[in-house]
Scaffold this motif. Structure first.
Motif, PDB file in Angstrom:
ATOM      1  N   GLY A   1      -5.661   7.036  15.080  1.00  8.01           N
ATOM      2  CA  GLY A   1      -6.309   7.144  13.780  1.00  8.01           C
ATOM      3  C   GLY A   1      -7.501   6.223  13.706  1.00  8.01           C
ATOM      4  N   SER A   2      -8.532   6.644  13.009  1.00  9.91           N
ATOM      5  CA  SER A   2      -9.735   5.839  12.925  1.00  9.91           C
ATOM      6  C   SER A   2      -9.955   5.243  11.554  1.00  9.91           C
ATOM      7  CB  SER A   2     -10.956   6.715  13.285  1.00  9.91           C
ATOM      8  OG  SER A   2     -11.032   7.822  12.418  1.00  9.91           O
ATOM      9  N   SER A   3      -9.025   5.483  10.624  1.00  8.11           N
ATOM     10  CA  SER A   3      -9.194   4.962   9.279  1.00  8.11           C
ATOM     11  C   SER A   3      -9.155   3.448   9.299  1.00  8.11           C
ATOM     12  CB  SER A   3      -8.082   5.493   8.371  1.00  8.11           C
ATOM     13  OG  SER A   3      -8.112   4.831   7.130  1.00  8.11           O
ATOM     14  N   SER A   4      -9.970   2.816   8.473  1.00 12.39           N
ATOM     15  CA  SER A   4      -9.979   1.364   8.395  1.00 12.39           C
ATOM     16  C   SER A   4      -8.974   0.844   7.388  1.00 12.39           C
ATOM     17  CB  SER A   4     -11.387   0.879   8.016  1.00 12.39           C
ATOM     18  OG  SER A   4     -11.758   1.421   6.761  1.00 12.39           O
ATOM     19  N   GLU A   5      -8.326   1.753   6.658  1.00  9.81           N
ATOM     20  CA  GLU A   5      -7.331   1.347   5.685  1.00  9.81           C
ATOM     21  C   GLU A   5      -6.013   1.047   6.393  1.00  9.81           C
ATOM     22  OE1 GLU A   5      -7.814   0.928   2.468  1.00  9.81           O
ATOM     23  OE2 GLU A   5      -9.907   1.514   2.635  1.00  9.81           O
ATOM     24  N   PRO A   6      -5.269   0.016   5.966  1.00 10.24           N
ATOM     25  CA  PRO A   6      -3.963  -0.237   6.576  1.00 10.24           C
ATOM     26  C   PRO A   6      -3.015   0.903   6.254  1.00 10.24           C
ATOM     27  CG  PRO A   6      -4.260  -1.597   4.639  1.00 10.24           C
ATOM     28  CD  PRO A   6      -5.575  -0.921   4.893  1.00 10.24           C
ATOM     29  N   VAL A   7      -2.213   1.282   7.211  1.00  6.62           N
ATOM     30  CA  VAL A   7      -1.321   2.432   7.051  1.00  6.62           C
ATOM     31  C   VAL A   7       0.103   2.019   7.346  1.00  6.62           C
ATOM     32  CG1 VAL A   7      -0.767   4.729   7.903  1.00  6.62           C
ATOM     33  CG2 VAL A   7      -3.150   4.037   7.686  1.00  6.62           C
TER      34      VAL A   7
ATOM     35  N   ILE B   1       0.845  -1.172   0.000  1.00  4.78           N
ATOM     36  CA  ILE B   1       0.000   0.000   0.000  1.00  4.78           C
ATOM     37  C   ILE B   1       0.881   1.222   0.000  1.00  4.78           C
ATOM     38  CG2 ILE B   1      -1.924  -1.071   1.218  1.00  4.78           C
ATOM     39  CD1 ILE B   1      -0.832  -0.006   3.780  1.00  4.78           C
ATOM     40  N   PRO B   2       0.367   2.369  -0.487  1.00  4.98           N
ATOM     41  CA  PRO B   2       1.186   3.563  -0.537  1.00  4.98           C
ATOM     42  C   PRO B   2       1.506   4.096   0.844  1.00  4.98           C
ATOM     43  CG  PRO B   2      -1.084   4.070  -1.064  1.00  4.98           C
ATOM     44  CD  PRO B   2      -0.972   2.583  -1.014  1.00  4.98           C
ATOM     45  N   LEU B   3       2.645   4.770   0.962  1.00  8.56           N
ATOM     46  CA  LEU B   3       3.016   5.384   2.219  1.00  8.56           C
ATOM     47  C   LEU B   3       2.180   6.623   2.442  1.00  8.56           C
ATOM     48  CD1 LEU B   3       6.891   5.092   2.039  1.00  8.56           C
ATOM     49  CD2 LEU B   3       5.216   3.447   2.842  1.00  8.56           C
TER      50      LEU B   3
ATOM     51  N   ALA C   1       5.387  -2.368   9.596  1.00 10.57           N
ATOM     52  CA  ALA C   1       5.008  -0.957   9.543  1.00 10.57           C
ATOM     53  C   ALA C   1       3.565  -0.744   9.124  1.00 10.57           C
ATOM     54  CB  ALA C   1       5.944  -0.201   8.605  1.00 10.57           C
ATOM     55  N   THR C   2       2.685  -1.645   9.512  1.00 11.48           N
ATOM     56  CA  THR C   2       1.280  -1.556   9.147  1.00 11.48           C
ATOM     57  C   THR C   2       0.431  -1.258  10.377  1.00 11.48           C
ATOM     58  OG1 THR C   2       1.598  -3.125   7.342  1.00 11.48           O
ATOM     59  CG2 THR C   2      -0.651  -2.803   8.106  1.00 11.48           C
ATOM     60  N   ARG C   3      -0.513  -0.328  10.211  1.00  6.48           N
ATOM     61  CA  ARG C   3      -1.439   0.008  11.284  1.00  6.48           C
ATOM     62  C   ARG C   3      -2.861  -0.192  10.780  1.00  6.48           C
ATOM     63  NH1 ARG C   3      -0.723   5.633  12.045  1.00  6.48           N
ATOM     64  NH2 ARG C   3      -2.552   6.001  10.734  1.00  6.48           N
ATOM     65  N   VAL C   4      -3.668  -0.965  11.523  1.00  2.00           N
ATOM     66  CA  VAL C   4      -5.058  -1.217  11.144  1.00  2.00           C
ATOM     67  C   VAL C   4      -5.938  -1.142  12.390  1.00  2.00           C
ATOM     68  CG1 VAL C   4      -4.430  -2.723   9.199  1.00  2.00           C
ATOM     69  CG2 VAL C   4      -4.844  -3.714  11.463  1.00  2.00           C
ATOM     70  N   PRO C   5      -7.254  -0.992  12.216  1.00  4.46           N
ATOM     71  CA  PRO C   5      -8.157  -1.067  13.369  1.00  4.46           C
ATOM     72  C   PRO C   5      -8.021  -2.422  14.055  1.00  4.46           C
ATOM     73  CG  PRO C   5      -9.280  -0.078  11.512  1.00  4.46           C
ATOM     74  CD  PRO C   5      -7.979  -0.609  10.983  1.00  4.46           C
ATOM     75  N   ALA C   6      -8.076  -2.421  15.376  1.00  8.60           N
ATOM     76  CA  ALA C   6      -7.900  -3.665  16.125  1.00  8.60           C
ATOM     77  C   ALA C   6      -8.965  -4.696  15.786  1.00  8.60           C
ATOM     78  CB  ALA C   6      -7.907  -3.370  17.624  1.00  8.60           C
ATOM     79  N   ALA C   7     -10.156  -4.239  15.368  1.00  7.74           N
ATOM     80  CA  ALA C   7     -11.238  -5.168  15.022  1.00  7.74           C
ATOM     81  C   ALA C   7     -10.905  -6.011  13.805  1.00  7.74           C
ATOM     82  CB  ALA C   7     -12.531  -4.390  14.787  1.00  7.74           C
TER      83      ALA C   7
ATOM     84  N   LYS D   1      -7.189  -8.210   8.336  1.00  6.80           N
ATOM     85  CA  LYS D   1      -7.811  -7.759   7.099  1.00  6.80           C
ATOM     86  C   LYS D   1      -7.227  -6.410   6.716  1.00  6.80           C
ATOM     87  CE  LYS D   1     -12.343 -10.030   7.250  1.00  6.80           C
ATOM     88  NZ  LYS D   1     -13.807  -9.794   7.161  1.00  6.80           N
ATOM     89  N   GLN D   2      -6.836  -6.289   5.465  1.00  7.01           N
ATOM     90  CA  GLN D   2      -6.289  -5.022   5.027  1.00  7.01           C
ATOM     91  C   GLN D   2      -7.379  -3.964   4.866  1.00  7.01           C
ATOM     92  OE1 GLN D   2      -3.332  -5.098   1.968  1.00  7.01           O
ATOM     93  NE2 GLN D   2      -2.676  -7.174   2.465  1.00  7.01           N
ATOM     94  N   GLN D   3      -8.622  -4.415   4.664  1.00 10.64           N
ATOM     95  CA  GLN D   3      -9.770  -3.522   4.590  1.00 10.64           C
ATOM     96  C   GLN D   3     -10.917  -4.187   5.330  1.00 10.64           C
ATOM     97  OE1 GLN D   3     -10.577  -2.656   0.486  1.00 10.64           O
ATOM     98  NE2 GLN D   3      -8.587  -1.696   0.132  1.00 10.64           N
TER      99      GLN D   3
END
Length: 292
Positions: free
Chosen positions: A21-27, A12-14, A223-229, A197-199
């Motif tokens: 953060g609340s985004s559901s996209e992996p960061v 995924i892009p940097l 280096a990936t951040r996602v919602p814990a759910a 899940k990445q999304q």
């Protein structure tokens, strides 16, 4: 082939780093930002790439390379002489390092030979305490060449723990000191093998390694951040047998597929599995779990 639980790199892009953060996209978090190589006066081997999570210089640490990514702000005390931590590097690889000192919410560790010390947020560190009471066959993580790999305990005493693991596809046995072994219990904890899940609406699950979660956000190795759910622990404690239905990640992949165990290989270090297309493949012990 090295165990791939240490590779959770999403394509995924940097993006710009931020805390929480609340985004559901992996960061991708540590490589983001505007880090610069401020160690140009250091030996070439000690310089930090501009996109490294350790890029940038924090005056509090002098010549220590300072982490430039998310800092959840958690203080973690390190009572012993070493600890498990991510870094140094661009992919948050977990390994065992010598502890130097604490400074606020960061812990400072001795860098690899020829490289400067580095500072990592306490949330991404874990004390290396002696593992006790491990039974033969228990699943553990051990440090191997600046990373970690899954292994099974062959024998344990107060002085050392002998572990079998795969290194470059070869079964290897090595004795470790009790504080060089990190037991796995199948729960969401530091260095736990996970599926994520990445999304949020994705049907597929990706193999990862948990670094830290505050219950809302999960930070993964790579280096990936996602919602814990969107993160589930793998039941790596269970011993699977031929005929068991599982979700597994075949060798040279990072995606889970439905499969059936056909054979236990290498004293339980791998499982031979049959995938829906009828192919027979191998899956590492830390990449198999019951169906979700």
């Amino acid at each position: 082939m090295r165990v791939r639980l240490l590779l959770a790199l999403a394509t995924i892009p940097l993006v710009t780093a931020c805390t929480g953060g609340s985004s559901s996209e992996p960061v991708k978090t540590p490589e983001a930002g505007t880090g610069k190589d401020t160690t140009t006066d250091a030996p070439a081997g000690a310089r930090v790439a501009a996109n490294s999570p350790l890029a940038g210089k924090d005056e509090r640490f002098g010549t220590v390379r300072a982490f430039a990514g998310d800092d959840p702000g958690k203080t973690v005390a390190i009572p012993g002489k070493r600890a498990w931590t991510v870094g140094p590097g661009e992919s948050w690889t977990i390994s065992l390092y010598e502890f130097v000192r604490a400074d606020g919410t960061k812990n400072v560790f001795k860098g690899p030979a020829g490289e400067p010390d580095f500072a990592i947020p306490g949330a991404y560190t874990f004390p290396a305490t002696p593992a006790r009471g491990l039974a033969k066959g228990a699943l553990v993580l051990v440090p191997v060449e600046g990373s970690t790999t899954c292994g099974r305990v062959l024998a344990a005493s107060e002085a050392e723990i002998k572990v079998a693991f795969l290194f470059d596809t070869k079964r290897t046995e090595q004795a470790f000191q009790p504080d060089q072994v990190l037991p796995l219990d199948g729960k969401l904890a530091f260095a736990a093998p996970v599926a994520y899940k990445q999304q949020p609406d994705s049907k597929g699950w990706t193999l990862g390694t948990l670094v830290y979660t505050d219950g809302t956000t999960a930070w993964l190795q790579g280096a990936t951040r996602v919602p814990a759910a969107q993160v589930k622990p793998l039941d790596v404690v269970r011993a699977y047998k031929a005929g068991d239905k599982v979700f597994a990640v075949p060798a040279e992949s990072d995606a889970f597929v439905a499969a059936t165990v056909t054979k236990v290989e290498g004293d339980g270090l791998q499982y031979e599995i049959k995938t829906p297309d009828g192919a027979t493949k191998l899956a590492d012990v830390c990449a198999v779990t019951p169906p979700f």
